[in-house]
Write a protein that holds these residues in place. Structure first.
Motif, PDB file in Angstrom:
ATOM      1  N   ASP A 128       0.854  -1.333  -0.496  1.00 19.64           N
ATOM      2  CA  ASP A 128       0.009   0.364   0.049  1.00 19.64           C
ATOM      3  C   ASP A 128       0.818   0.847  -0.230  1.00 19.64           C
ATOM      4  O   ASP A 128       1.850   1.932   1.017  1.00 19.64           O
ATOM      5  CB  ASP A 128      -1.203  -0.183   1.382  1.00 19.64           C
ATOM      6  CG  ASP A 128      -1.587   1.430   0.824  1.00 19.64           C
ATOM      7  OD1 ASP A 128      -1.977   1.876  -0.161  1.00 19.64           O
ATOM      8  OD2 ASP A 128      -2.947   0.700   2.038  1.00 19.64           O
ATOM      9  N   ARG A 173      -0.089   4.203  -0.026  1.00 13.49           N
ATOM     10  CA  ARG A 173      -1.016   5.261   0.749  1.00 13.49           C
ATOM     11  C   ARG A 173      -0.850   6.524   0.266  1.00 13.49           C
ATOM     12  O   ARG A 173      -0.169   7.823   1.574  1.00 13.49           O
ATOM     13  CB  ARG A 173       0.402   4.789   2.598  1.00 13.49           C
ATOM     14  CG  ARG A 173       0.019   3.290   3.140  1.00 13.49           C
ATOM     15  CD  ARG A 173       0.264   3.620   4.534  1.00 13.49           C
ATOM     16  NE  ARG A 173      -0.724   4.518   5.232  1.00 13.49           N
ATOM     17  CZ  ARG A 173      -1.456   4.520   6.094  1.00 13.49           C
ATOM     18  NH1 ARG A 173      -2.263   3.179   5.827  1.00 13.49           N
ATOM     19  NH2 ARG A 173      -2.201   5.125   6.939  1.00 13.49           N
ATOM     20  N   ALA A 214      -4.444  -2.086   2.757  1.00 13.24           N
ATOM     21  CA  ALA A 214      -4.093  -2.585   3.876  1.00 13.24           C
ATOM     22  C   ALA A 214      -5.013  -3.710   4.747  1.00 13.24           C
ATOM     23  O   ALA A 214      -4.208  -4.333   4.931  1.00 13.24           O
ATOM     24  CB  ALA A 214      -2.823  -1.611   4.531  1.00 13.24           C
ATOM     25  N   ALA A 215      -5.915  -2.890   4.885  1.00 18.72           N
ATOM     26  CA  ALA A 215      -7.218  -2.877   5.523  1.00 18.72           C
ATOM     27  C   ALA A 215      -7.037  -4.119   5.678  1.00 18.72           C
ATOM     28  O   ALA A 215      -8.294  -5.789   5.819  1.00 18.72           O
ATOM     29  CB  ALA A 215      -7.522  -2.440   6.278  1.00 18.72           C
ATOM     30  N   GLN A 230      -5.416  -7.537   5.355  1.00 20.54           N
ATOM     31  CA  GLN A 230      -4.932  -8.064   6.741  1.00 20.54           C
ATOM     32  C   GLN A 230      -6.164  -8.537   6.986  1.00 20.54           C
ATOM     33  O   GLN A 230      -5.940  -9.833   8.026  1.00 20.54           O
ATOM     34  CB  GLN A 230      -4.964  -6.752   7.789  1.00 20.54           C
ATOM     35  CG  GLN A 230      -4.051  -7.178   8.758  1.00 20.54           C
ATOM     36  CD  GLN A 230      -4.633  -5.788   9.752  1.00 20.54           C
ATOM     37  OE1 GLN A 230      -5.366  -5.393   9.541  1.00 20.54           O
ATOM     38  NE2 GLN A 230      -3.189  -5.589  10.264  1.00 20.54           N
ATOM     39  N   SER A 262       2.904  -1.779   4.560  1.00 21.02           N
ATOM     40  CA  SER A 262       2.482  -0.672   3.658  1.00 21.02           C
ATOM     41  C   SER A 262       3.388   0.679   3.658  1.00 21.02           C
ATOM     42  O   SER A 262       4.899   0.609   4.907  1.00 21.02           O
ATOM     43  CB  SER A 262       1.754   0.221   4.917  1.00 21.02           C
ATOM     44  OG  SER A 262      -0.317  -0.323   5.096  1.00 21.02           O
ATOM     45  N   ALA A 297      -0.087  -3.955  11.375  1.00 23.22           N
ATOM     46  CA  ALA A 297      -0.082  -2.338  10.397  1.00 23.22           C
ATOM     47  C   ALA A 297       0.854  -1.819  11.559  1.00 23.22           C
ATOM     48  O   ALA A 297       1.174  -1.773  12.745  1.00 23.22           O
ATOM     49  CB  ALA A 297      -1.194  -1.612  11.112  1.00 23.22           C
ATOM     50  N   HIS A 319       0.131   3.832  11.203  1.00 19.88           N
ATOM     51  CA  HIS A 319      -1.266   3.291  10.127  1.00 19.88           C
ATOM     52  C   HIS A 319      -2.070   2.952  10.619  1.00 19.88           C
ATOM     53  O   HIS A 319      -3.026   3.073   9.915  1.00 19.88           O
ATOM     54  CB  HIS A 319      -0.463   2.104   9.570  1.00 19.88           C
ATOM     55  CG  HIS A 319       0.852   2.520   8.504  1.00 19.88           C
ATOM     56  ND1 HIS A 319       1.770   1.927   8.347  1.00 19.88           N
ATOM     57  CD2 HIS A 319       1.310   3.923   8.135  1.00 19.88           C
ATOM     58  CE1 HIS A 319       3.434   2.144   7.408  1.00 19.88           C
ATOM     59  NE2 HIS A 319       2.434   3.184   7.285  1.00 19.88           N
ATOM     60  N   GLY A 320      -2.440   2.707  12.357  1.00 18.00           N
ATOM     61  CA  GLY A 320      -3.026   1.329  13.307  1.00 18.00           C
ATOM     62  C   GLY A 320      -2.733   1.785  14.400  1.00 18.00           C
ATOM     63  O   GLY A 320      -2.064   2.386  14.579  1.00 18.00           O
ATOM     64  N   TYR A 363      -5.347  -2.251  10.763  1.00 16.48           N
ATOM     65  CA  TYR A 363      -5.267  -0.862  10.678  1.00 16.48           C
ATOM     66  C   TYR A 363      -6.618  -0.051  10.987  1.00 16.48           C
ATOM     67  O   TYR A 363      -7.795  -0.418  10.957  1.00 16.48           O
ATOM     68  CB  TYR A 363      -5.135  -1.401   9.053  1.00 16.48           C
ATOM     69  CG  TYR A 363      -3.706  -1.512   8.257  1.00 16.48           C
ATOM     70  CD1 TYR A 363      -2.866  -0.287   8.095  1.00 16.48           C
ATOM     71  CD2 TYR A 363      -3.654  -3.160   8.378  1.00 16.48           C
ATOM     72  CE1 TYR A 363      -1.782  -1.026   7.715  1.00 16.48           C
ATOM     73  CE2 TYR A 363      -2.521  -3.206   7.966  1.00 16.48           C
ATOM     74  CZ  TYR A 363      -1.502  -2.279   7.776  1.00 16.48           C
ATOM     75  OH  TYR A 363      -0.343  -2.784   7.090  1.00 16.48           O
ATOM     76  N   ARG A 364      -6.311   1.481  11.320  1.00 20.08           N
ATOM     77  CA  ARG A 364      -7.111   2.260  11.343  1.00 20.08           C
ATOM     78  C   ARG A 364      -8.889   2.783  10.660  1.00 20.08           C
ATOM     79  O   ARG A 364      -9.332   2.560  10.805  1.00 20.08           O
ATOM     80  CB  ARG A 364      -7.028   3.651  11.825  1.00 20.08           C
ATOM     81  CG  ARG A 364      -6.701   4.429  10.238  1.00 20.08           C
ATOM     82  CD  ARG A 364      -6.065   5.858  11.814  1.00 20.08           C
ATOM     83  NE  ARG A 364      -5.190   6.058  12.582  1.00 20.08           N
ATOM     84  CZ  ARG A 364      -3.899   6.237  12.229  1.00 20.08           C
ATOM     85  NH1 ARG A 364      -3.560   6.023  10.697  1.00 20.08           N
ATOM     86  NH2 ARG A 364      -2.623   6.312  12.641  1.00 20.08           N
ATOM     87  N   ARG A 386     -11.330   0.247   7.775  1.00 14.66           N
ATOM     88  CA  ARG A 386     -11.767  -0.982   7.672  1.00 14.66           C
ATOM     89  C   ARG A 386     -12.318  -0.864   6.751  1.00 14.66           C
ATOM     90  O   ARG A 386     -12.942  -0.137   6.014  1.00 14.66           O
ATOM     91  CB  ARG A 386     -11.908  -1.577   9.205  1.00 14.66           C
ATOM     92  CG  ARG A 386     -11.677  -1.387   9.816  1.00 14.66           C
ATOM     93  CD  ARG A 386      -9.862  -2.345  10.825  1.00 14.66           C
ATOM     94  NE  ARG A 386     -10.296  -3.333   9.737  1.00 14.66           N
ATOM     95  CZ  ARG A 386      -8.637  -3.799   9.825  1.00 14.66           C
ATOM     96  NH1 ARG A 386      -7.820  -3.312   9.290  1.00 14.66           N
ATOM     97  NH2 ARG A 386      -9.411  -5.092   8.818  1.00 14.66           N
TER      98      ARG A 386
END
Length: 257
Positions: A149, A151, A159-160, A163, A171, A244, A248-249, A254-255, A257
């Motif tokens: 990712d 980003r 990335a989420a 995951q 990432s 992450a 990133h989270g 990861y924050r 979703r």
């Protein structure tokens, strides 16, 4: 305490102290994007020392030839997949139906042979699309490819979604050359080094700009002396174990979703 036991105790204490004095691991990985456009810059990038990952755009005049050349040289090749707001015959856009997105991915992978994975070119709009990103990660998993990712937007869910299904991925942490001066690029490289020391690893993305290559040619051979271990992207994915980073989270998740 006997002399023998005392000597053994001192020896073990010395070993423990030496082990604790070892600096923590600091891993760094480097990806160069936007390759396949210019043979001179491609060749200069290929000549960089160490495990540089080469991200090749499918809609470039030298994509296939350079992918073969890079693979022969032992470098990791990845597909630099155009995504909205990128344009062109391979680009993914939110209003394009899924079968067309699939056709464009297939065609892009044909154009960039030996690709071991994919990362997004641009994509600030496209990587925020949950359904399309979930489909992409499932497709990459079936093909045995990993995802990086880039980003390009804080709203990315790419990335989420990787995951969620356990797809091998990582990432990006630092862009080297948003500002194209040698001073700024050297500064960003130092940011990546410090981040690697702080969190154990950092993933850098740069471009084949003359200024970037000038800095990398000079600084990459010095990483080892700075206590930095430069590793291939696949090893970085293994080191991070699909978790992450703090930027990133939270708690490895990861924050977005």
């Amino acid at each position: 305490m006997s002399v023998l036991r005392c000597a053994l105790f001192c020896l073990l204490a010395g070993v423990a102290t030496a082990a604790s004095a070892q600096p923590p691991k600091a891993y760094l990985s480097l990806i160069i994007d936007d390759l396949g456009q210019n043979t001179e810059r491609d060749a200069r990038t290929l000549a960089l020392p160490g495990p540089v990952t080469l991200a090749i755009m499918p809609d470039t005049p030298h994509a296939s030839d350079f992918a073969r050349q890079a693979h022969k040289a032992g470098k990791t090749v990845i597909l630099h997949m155009p995504m909205d707001p990128a344009t062109g015959p391979y680009a993914w856009h939110p209003d394009v139906p899924l079968p067309t997105l699939a056709q464009r991915l297939d065609a892009a992978l044909v154009k960039v042979p030996f690709a071991a994975g994919v990362n997004n070119h641009m994509g600030s709009r496209m990587t925020s699309q949950p359904a399309a990103m979930a489909w992409l990660m499932g497709e990459l998993q079936q093909r045995g490819l990993f995802f990086v990712d880039s980003r390009t937007s804080a709203a990315t869910v790419a990335a989420a979604k990787a995951q969620d299904i356990g797809l091998a991925h990582v990432s990006r942490d630092v862009f080297l050359d948003d500002v194209r001066t040698k001073e700024a690029i050297a500064g960003q490289l130092q940011v990546a080094i410090e981040l690697a020391r702080k969190q154990g690893s950092a993933v850098m993305i740069g471009h084949p700009y003359p200024q970037t290559l000038d800095v990398l040619e000079k600084q990459l051979p010095r990483l080892k002396s700075q206590g930095i271990e430069w590793i291939p992207i696949k090893q970085m994915i293994a080191e991070r174990s699909n978790r992450a980073m703090a930027g990133h989270g939270r708690n490895g998740v990861y924050r977005n979703r």
